[in-house]
Design an enzyme around this catalytic site. Structure first.
Site, PDB file in Angstrom:
ATOM      1  N   HIS A 374     -76.965 -27.417 -14.823  1.00 54.98           N
ATOM      2  CA  HIS A 374     -75.989 -27.547 -13.749  1.00 54.98           C
ATOM      3  C   HIS A 374     -75.765 -28.971 -13.286  1.00 54.98           C
ATOM      4  O   HIS A 374     -74.718 -29.291 -12.740  1.00 54.98           O
ATOM      5  CB  HIS A 374     -76.309 -26.565 -12.634  1.00 54.98           C
ATOM      6  CG  HIS A 374     -75.925 -25.209 -13.095  1.00 54.98           C
ATOM      7  ND1 HIS A 374     -76.769 -24.473 -13.888  1.00 54.98           N
ATOM      8  CD2 HIS A 374     -74.761 -24.542 -13.028  1.00 54.98           C
ATOM      9  CE1 HIS A 374     -76.135 -23.369 -14.238  1.00 54.98           C
ATOM     10  NE2 HIS A 374     -74.925 -23.376 -13.731  1.00 54.98           N
ATOM     11  N   CYS A 686     -66.116 -17.786 -20.642  1.00 50.25           N
ATOM     12  CA  CYS A 686     -66.100 -18.865 -19.641  1.00 50.25           C
ATOM     13  C   CYS A 686     -67.284 -19.822 -19.789  1.00 50.25           C
ATOM     14  O   CYS A 686     -67.436 -20.737 -18.983  1.00 50.25           O
ATOM     15  CB  CYS A 686     -66.045 -18.303 -18.227  1.00 50.25           C
ATOM     16  SG  CYS A 686     -67.494 -17.353 -17.794  1.00 50.25           S
TER      17      CYS A 686
END
Ligand code: PEP
Ligand code: MG
Length: 756
Positions: A374, A686
């Site tokens: 992330h 995605c």
């Protein structure tokens, strides 16, 4: 509505914070502000001292000012103590009749019988209580409770720091500096890493090893003597810089505007901290030495703390001192500044990256982490070129060594020759500017044979929105709602989430938006949520599990989404679904959130499509049941590959085993697509595979027609689509599905296999 909006707006608190000369005055200004906005007669702040289990009044507006520091109550005592103990607001209209009521004589509080206390917490940590009192006529309403909660949540971080600093004001024994040696420079020339966020950067290295910088300052002899006046100027300059940086973060990232620089500013405003430095200087100490001595005392105390959160403050003190001395001693002017630099670090927190972004860092190299981690995703949102290179020697590069970062290919050049620099600069100027890219985008994407493909955007921060819109995305396929949660200091309230989500909805102008519910855990850590230490957080209490276990947080989020989705094409998607049971429970929570809004008469979007992220292998075996129940699937290949192949997506050392073209991955994707098509349900991808040109033909061949990707990849992916023939991609997929080995698929796709 206005008062809630006002109180949810961090800038007012931040403004107060900036204007205050000390912690005490900040607390006082805060109670005045709350009194004013909520039209109440009394507001007080109590801080909780865990060692003595006592709540102590630290500021009041409306009660006798002599009560400050005098009114103390035990944990659970009185209505204020009760709010803290039970970690919930206590709102009563006849306080004196409540069994827990306790009158403090001399405060003058007997005239105020309407009472509201809201605990100030940071995750499970009890920090203090915010109380409001009013005369008989006007009761506190739900809006007051909401507004107070918003203030309490925004204040939590500052107050926790303030509390800690206040408790430290005792004489500390001076600590002698420890002799340290500097790292030895090594001669690396070229390091091959992986692209985490594309781009090009050229600039002096800044190795983020804060202790090293701090120790270098310690070793310095400071031949020049500085005056008290120069010291005061340096303090002022530091304060202005920090305030500017905070302002920039707020401007750039409205959804994530946590008070990132709050603890630095707070330490600087702590009278004891700067005051002792001044005293030492008056006694004849050279200012930089005085600053370092005082800092060392704080650092030592912080380090010895049993509280992890307090130990983390060591970095803040070091940062602050580096900045302060940089402002004092010209030689060190650049130390605290990332502007134009290429940062090299072991790992970074999201808040570190935000700070660097606000200082216009040129690029970053991390020696740990994975490209789908992330921090990498955030770097793309912040447009900071980033490479992840598994080479710890990079940490020994001397500061200021010139670094050329080719984050398009993942190459790092250390002290490059003039020819290398010239060739990259040329390539960089040849890059299509964003303006050209926007101009070249078509509003619809089609393959060479005319098949319609939908390209959606992945949005992490609201700042991604404008570029996604300009690049003509057809909607948002994945809004990672956790980013504002990760960056802030506490859980955002429903109202704060609503404001953020509503801005996304308005920004997308009627295009479809898929909200993913909170996906925290794994490498998305919340600093304020003190989850029990998990051996394996990637498989721990994360994602939908976390939401289902923390129903209040989940419900608040769902309500905020539903409210924001009015008049929009909004969808809700649940991450990390492992079973039909998970999905049903999540859906039930959604129905309950709608019922609660109905009950309160709050308008919302009543019919969102509800989907599942396909990220866990178990889903593949339940896919027909899930296809019957869900409105759509979105395949999150980042996690799907991680869990199918048992390879940590954030671990660069096993990156060679993370193989998107593994036949098992392709066959699993195919099963998901077939099940969706059979029921006429939408299915998209995605994860990062959606923007990787080597895999896109395969995804089309498997039947995917909708991709959701980071906006910067949209132009390239549209161009690639225009060159592909569906028939050919089908043949490619058939061959890949029939392959026995990853090697066979790799050679079909023309990719070089690394690692395993
Ligand atoms: C994924 O897992 O592929 C995904 C899109 O979600 P995230 O990267 O946020 O985990
Ligand atoms: Mg995921």
């Amino acid at each position: 509505m206005d008062r809630i909006k006002l109180l949810c707006d961090i800038s007012e608190l931040n403004h107060l914070f900036r204007e205050s000369v000390s912690i005490e005055s900040f607390l006082h200004e805060t109670v005045r502000m709350v009194t004013h906005h909520l039209k109440t007669e009394v507001c007080s702040i109590y801080l909780y001292d865990e060692d003595d289990s006592l709540l102590v009044m630290k500021a009041t507006e409306g009660l006798n000012p002599d009560s400050v520091d005098q009114v103390k109550m035990k944990y659970g005592e009185g209505l204020t103590g009760l709010a803290l103990k039970e970690m919930r607001p206590i709102c009563v209209s006849r306080a004196s009749k409540h069994p827990n009521y306790k009158l403090f004589v001399g405060t003058d509080e007997e005239q105020y019988d309407n009472f509201l206390a809201v605990p100030i917490t940071r995750g499970p940590a009890r920090i203090g209580v915010l109380t409001l009192q009013r005369k008989k006529k006007k009761k506190f309403e739900e809006e007051d409770v909401m507004a107070c909660r918003a203030v309490a949540s925004q204040l939590a971080n500052i107050i926790e720091n303030a509390k800690f600093l206040m408790s430290m004001h005792q004489a500390h024994a001076p600590v002698e500096p420890v002799e340290q040696t500097r790292s030895i420079p090594t001669g690396l020339e070229f390091v091959r890493g992986k692209t985490a966020a594309e781009g090009f950067a050229l600039g002096p290295a800044h190795v983020v090893d804060k202790e090293k910088t701090f120790d270098a300052l310690y070793e310095s002899r400071y031949d020049q003597a500085y005056t008290l006046e120069q010291f005061d100027q340096a303090v002022k300059a530091t304060e202005i810089q920090l305030e500017d940086l905070q302002g920039q973060v707020e401007e750039k990232l409205t959804d994530a505007a946590s008070l990132i620089f709050a603890s630095h500013l707070l330490i600087l405003k702590d009278k004891e901290f700067v005051g002792t430095m001044r005293r030492l200087i008056e006694e004849g100490e050279n200012p930089p030495v005085a600053a370092l001595k005082m800092a060392r005392q704080y650092i030592d105390l912080f380090r010895r703390s049993a509280n992890v959160y307090v130990r983390e403050k060591v970095q803040d003190v070091e940062d602050l001192i580096v900045r302060l001395i940089g402002n004092l001693v010209q030689e060190y002017e650049k130390l605290g500044d990332f502007k134009g630099r290429v940062v090299i670090a072991r790992d970074l927190f999201p808040s570190d990256l935000l700070r660097m972004s606000s200082e216009n860092v040129a690029g970053a190299v991390l020696v740990a982490g994975g490209v789908t981690s992330h921090i990498a995703i955030l770097a793309r949102s912040l447009q900071i070129p980033m490479v992840i290179a598994n080479n710890y020697d990079l940490l020994h590069i001397p500061d200021d060594t010139q670094i050329l970062l080719d984050a398009d290919t993942g190459n790092v050049y250390v002290d490059p020759s003039n020819e290398v620099i010239a060739s990259f600069q040329k390539r960089n100027t040849d890059r299509l500017s964003i303006k050209d890219q926007i101009a070249g985008m078509k509003s619809q994407t089609r393959t060479a044979d005319g098949t319609r493909i939908r390209l959606l955007a992945n949005i992490n921060l609201l700042s991604d929105l404008s570029i996604a819109e300009q690049l003509k995305c057809e909607g948002v396929g994945l809004y990672r709602t956790e980013f504002p949660f990760i960056i802030r200091n506490d859980f955002p309230s429903e109202q704060e989430q609503y404001f953020t989500y509503r801005r996304l909805v308005l920004g997308m102008k009627n295009k479809p938006i898929t909200f993913r519910t909170l996906d925290i855990g794994g490498d998305k850590v919340l600093s304020y949520y003190n989850n029990a230490h998990e051996q394996n957080p990637g498989m721990g209490m994360r994602s939908i599990r976390f939401s289902l276990q923390n129903r209040r947080i989940f419900t608040q989020q769902l309500r905020a989404m539903l409210r924001a989705g009015i008049n929009a094409d909004m969808r809700i998607m649940f991450p990390m679904i492992a079973s039909t049971d998970d999905f049903r429970q999540a859906r039930k929570a959604l129905t309950e959130a709608m019922a609660s809004l109905d009950q309160e008469g709050i308008p919302y979007f009543p019919s969102p499509k509800v989907g599942i992220m396909v990220e866990l292998p178990s889903v593949v075996h339940m896919i027909h049941e899930l296809a019957a129940e869900a409105d759509f699937f979105s395949i999150g290949t980042n996690d799907f590959i991680q869990f199918l192949l048992g390879v940590d997506r954030t671990n660069e050392t096993v990156a060679g085993f993370y193989i998107p073209h593994h036949p098992a991955v392709l066959r699993a994707i195919k099963l998901v697509i077939d099940a969706a098509q059979k029921r006429d349900k939408e299915v998209s991808v995605c994860g990062d595979m959606a923007h990787q040109s080597e895999y896109i033909p395969l995804l089309l061949g498997l039947g995917i027609r909708t991709l959701s990707l980071d906006p910067s990849y949209l132009p390239r992916v549209q161009k690639l689509m225009e060159q592909l023939e569906i028939q050919q991609t089908r043949r490619l997929a058939e061959q890949a599905l029939a392959a026995d080995t990853t090697e066979q698929v790799a050679s079909l796709l023309g990719i070089r296999q690394t690692g395993s």
